[in-house]
Enzyme design. Sequence first.
Site, PDB file in Angstrom:
ATOM      1  N   GLY A 276       3.468 -10.928  -4.513  1.00  0.00           N
ATOM      2  CA  GLY A 276       4.528 -10.739  -5.487  1.00  0.00           C
ATOM      3  C   GLY A 276       5.407  -9.532  -5.232  1.00  0.00           C
TER       4      GLY A 276
ATOM      5  CB  CYS B  71      -3.474  -0.594  -1.860  1.00  0.00           C
ATOM      6  SG  CYS B  71      -4.231  -2.122  -2.429  1.00  0.00           S
TER       7      CYS B  71
ATOM      8  CB  CYS C  97      -3.884  -1.244 -10.074  1.00  0.00           C
ATOM      9  SG  CYS C  97      -4.786  -0.859  -8.549  1.00  0.00           S
TER      10      CYS C  97
END
Length: 208
Positions: free
Chosen positions: A64, A40, A136
């Site tokens: 982040g 990703c 996720c």
Amino acid sequence: DTLGIPHYVLDYESRFRTSVIDDFVDTYLAGATPIPCVRCNQTVKFRDLVARAQEIGADALATGHYVRRSIGPHGPELHRAVDDAKDQSYFLFATTRAQLEFLRFPLGGMTKEETRVQAARFNLPVAEKPDSQDICFVAGGSYADIVRKFRPGAAQPGDIVHLDGRVLGRHQGVLDYTVGQRRGLDVGGGEPLYVVAIDAAGARVIVG
């Protein structure tokens, strides 16, 4: 827009499916254990999302990730985060210097506790959000369920085979196993057994 959703968001989701989820599913079916977060970052985040940010004239893209960006003698460098327990530099190993020119990592110099303090200071709802180790798109952590969802019928039953050639049992698909696994083999007592290899083509789980 489609139902109020900008086209670039729909395109982003399509790229995520192709670059990350499909790659994860196919790699898992081949008997390997992929790390979709690395894929990703390589594709959707630091290729597609960076390109989109540059298209709209952004000066930088902040994420982040717990890593640090420093300027060295040859340009920007990627360094481990201050918080060793949260360091994510491993997941960004493929980040290029050209990408680092545009990227910023504001959390890399803080511990997770310091990040939570700042989040609370700005009244962010995630200030007390529990840490998650899940991928996720894998709700509940069941990789096999995701593979079955996107490739129904792809899992083939086969044999659980000892290194010495003995057939110890049967399985319902190699996607339920990973190298190093001990629990869930269901092959009876005796010596402790671990998965030592996956033969996806032969639908065999090899233990020893």
